[in-house]
Design an enzyme around this catalytic site. Structure first.
Site, PDB file in Angstrom:
ATOM      1  N   THR A 108      -6.016  -2.585  -2.704  1.00 29.02           N
ATOM      2  CA  THR A 108      -4.476  -1.245  -2.645  1.00 29.02           C
ATOM      3  C   THR A 108      -3.353  -1.354  -3.507  1.00 29.02           C
ATOM      4  O   THR A 108      -3.220  -0.426  -3.396  1.00 29.02           O
ATOM      5  CB  THR A 108      -3.986  -1.534  -0.969  1.00 29.02           C
ATOM      6  OG1 THR A 108      -3.355  -2.930  -1.274  1.00 29.02           O
ATOM      7  CG2 THR A 108      -4.434  -1.664  -0.048  1.00 29.02           C
ATOM      8  N   ASP A 200      -4.279  -8.322 -17.996  1.00 28.68           N
ATOM      9  CA  ASP A 200      -3.621  -8.908 -17.181  1.00 28.68           C
ATOM     10  C   ASP A 200      -3.115 -10.029 -17.477  1.00 28.68           C
ATOM     11  O   ASP A 200      -3.577 -10.774 -18.014  1.00 28.68           O
ATOM     12  CB  ASP A 200      -4.305  -9.410 -16.144  1.00 28.68           C
ATOM     13  CG  ASP A 200      -4.311  -9.837 -14.374  1.00 28.68           C
ATOM     14  OD1 ASP A 200      -3.413 -11.213 -15.083  1.00 28.68           O
ATOM     15  OD2 ASP A 200      -4.083  -9.324 -13.434  1.00 28.68           O
ATOM     16  N   ASP A 203      -2.860 -13.219 -15.998  1.00 25.71           N
ATOM     17  CA  ASP A 203      -4.742 -14.072 -16.189  1.00 25.71           C
ATOM     18  C   ASP A 203      -4.533 -14.955 -18.206  1.00 25.71           C
ATOM     19  O   ASP A 203      -5.528 -15.878 -19.063  1.00 25.71           O
ATOM     20  CB  ASP A 203      -5.974 -13.746 -16.743  1.00 25.71           C
ATOM     21  CG  ASP A 203      -5.368 -13.023 -15.029  1.00 25.71           C
ATOM     22  OD1 ASP A 203      -5.069 -13.976 -13.931  1.00 25.71           O
ATOM     23  OD2 ASP A 203      -6.932 -12.398 -14.506  1.00 25.71           O
TER      24      ASP A 203
HETATM   25  C1  PRP Z   1       1.448  -8.049 -12.320  1.00 20.41           C
HETATM   26  C2  PRP Z   1       2.477  -7.745 -12.731  1.00 20.41           C
HETATM   27  C3  PRP Z   1       3.194  -7.476 -12.115  1.00 20.41           C
HETATM   28  C4  PRP Z   1       2.461  -6.826 -11.474  1.00 20.41           C
HETATM   29  C5  PRP Z   1       2.521  -5.469 -11.671  1.00 20.41           C
HETATM   30  O1  PRP Z   1       0.842  -9.105 -11.214  1.00 20.41           O
HETATM   31  O2  PRP Z   1       2.629  -9.380 -13.229  1.00 20.41           O
HETATM   32  O3  PRP Z   1       4.311  -8.170 -11.212  1.00 20.41           O
HETATM   33  O4  PRP Z   1       0.978  -6.987 -11.620  1.00 20.41           O
HETATM   34  O5  PRP Z   1       1.792  -4.453 -10.882  1.00 20.41           O
HETATM   35  P1  PRP Z   1       2.530  -3.202  -9.712  1.00 20.41           P
HETATM   36  O6  PRP Z   1       4.129  -2.284 -10.772  1.00 20.41           O
HETATM   37  O7  PRP Z   1       1.434  -2.138  -9.960  1.00 20.41           O
HETATM   38  O8  PRP Z   1       3.311  -3.989  -8.840  1.00 20.41           O
HETATM   39  P2  PRP Z   1       0.134  -9.735 -10.568  1.00 20.41           P
HETATM   40  O9  PRP Z   1      -0.049  -9.678  -9.290  1.00 20.41           O
HETATM   41  O10 PRP Z   1      -1.431  -9.585 -10.862  1.00 20.41           O
HETATM   42  O11 PRP Z   1       0.364 -10.771  -9.910  1.00 20.41           O
HETATM   43  P3  PRP Z   1      -0.114 -12.826 -11.324  1.00 20.41           P
HETATM   44  O12 PRP Z   1       1.172 -12.662 -11.702  1.00 20.41           O
HETATM   45  O13 PRP Z   1       0.463 -13.628 -10.039  1.00 20.41           O
HETATM   46  O14 PRP Z   1      -0.619 -12.347 -11.822  1.00 20.41           O
HETATM   47  N1  URA Z   2      -0.990  -5.857 -13.871  1.00 24.18           N
HETATM   48  C1  URA Z   2      -1.279  -6.109 -15.029  1.00 24.18           C
HETATM   49  O1  URA Z   2      -0.832  -8.021 -15.786  1.00 24.18           O
HETATM   50  N2  URA Z   2      -1.363  -5.762 -16.083  1.00 24.18           N
HETATM   51  C2  URA Z   2      -1.126  -4.558 -15.962  1.00 24.18           C
HETATM   52  O2  URA Z   2      -1.814  -3.207 -17.012  1.00 24.18           O
HETATM   53  C3  URA Z   2      -0.441  -3.982 -14.726  1.00 24.18           C
HETATM   54  C4  URA Z   2      -0.599  -4.547 -13.724  1.00 24.18           C
END
Ligand code: PRP
Ligand code: URA
Length: 209
Positions: A108, A200, A203
């Site tokens: 989602t 990401d 990651d």
């Molecule tokens: C990523 C990033 C943000 C989010 C951005 O985190 O670090 O927190 O996605 O996306 P949005 O603006 O659409 O909400 P992620 O959910 O991948 O978690 P992580 O930091 O644990 O990898």
């Molecule tokens: N979260 C990430 O880490 N990268 C993107 O491009 C979007 C969301």
């Protein structure tokens, strides 16, 4: 209305370009993010009020300046926001650090909060929320809403890369929160990843998949 600051300092742009390269590994990625965190910190704190203070050098007394009592907190959105903390902390060593855990549901793309630990007096502090990626803006908006629920009234959002959609969402939901970016990218792809972005961020910092 919330201000968008895109910090296009040459050193930040240079470091960000290396981070974007897919062959840049976690060690260099983390190091560069750390350095950019410190450099962006200059802009995020540029307007802090100063007061005069008398000091004594080895030669004589003189007047200097100190930051005027503004207590600060750095609040990374876990996980990726952690990557900006060390750089900011080296600029503002007295800042306390809170943590908000959020992950995006892979289907989602909605953020889910799974952790929140903040300094007790967070409502009395200038809060810098950190997260490298501002994609849909959902994670940032929910983290900011969570802070406001706990009484925070002075919040800034510091990200590395954003897109117009995320910026507009934060500005619509939190018009009192200024946004600081190193780059405003083009758009989101069908998986809500930033294009061109850097992949990401979590990651790449932590070497996970
Ligand atoms: C990523 C990033 C943000 C989010 C951005 O985190 O670090 O927190 O996605 O996306 P949005 O603006 O659409 O909400 P992620 O959910 O991948 O978690 P992580 O930091 O644990 O990898
Ligand atoms: N979260 C990430 O880490 N990268 C993107 O491009 C979007 C969301």
């Amino acid at each position: 209305m919330s201000q968008l600051h895109v910090i296009n300092h040459p050193m930040i742009q240079h470091k960000l370009t290396i981070m974007r390269k897919k062959e840049t590994g976690p060690k260099d990625f983390r190091q560069l993010l750390n350095e950019i965190g410190l450099l962006m910190g200059y802009e995020v704190t540029r307007d802090l009020p100063l007061r005069d203070i008398e000091v004594e050098t080895p030669i004589c007394k003189t007047m200097g300046k100190e930051v005027n009592g503004r207590k600060m907190a750095i609040v990374p959105i876990l996980r990726a926001g952690l990557g900006l903390v060390e750089g900011l902390q080296s600029l503002i060593p007295v800042a306390k650090v809170g943590h908000i855990g959020m992950y995006r549901d892979e289907e989602t793309h909605q953020p889910v909060e799974y952790f929140c630990k903040l300094p007790e007096d967070i409502d009395d502090r200038l809060v810098i929320v950190t997260d490298p990626m501002l994609a849909t803006g959902g994670s940032a908006c929910d983290a900011i809403a969570s802070l406001k629920k706990r009484g925070c009234t002075n919040i800034r959002l510091m990200c590395l890369v954003g897109v117009p959609e995320g910026v507009e969402r934060v500005q619509a939901e939190h018009p009192d929160v200024d946004i600081y970016l190193a780059a405003l990218d083009e758009r989101l792809n069908e998986n809500a990843y930033i294009v061109p972005g850097l992949g990401d961020a979590g990651d790449r910092i932590f070497g996970t998949k």
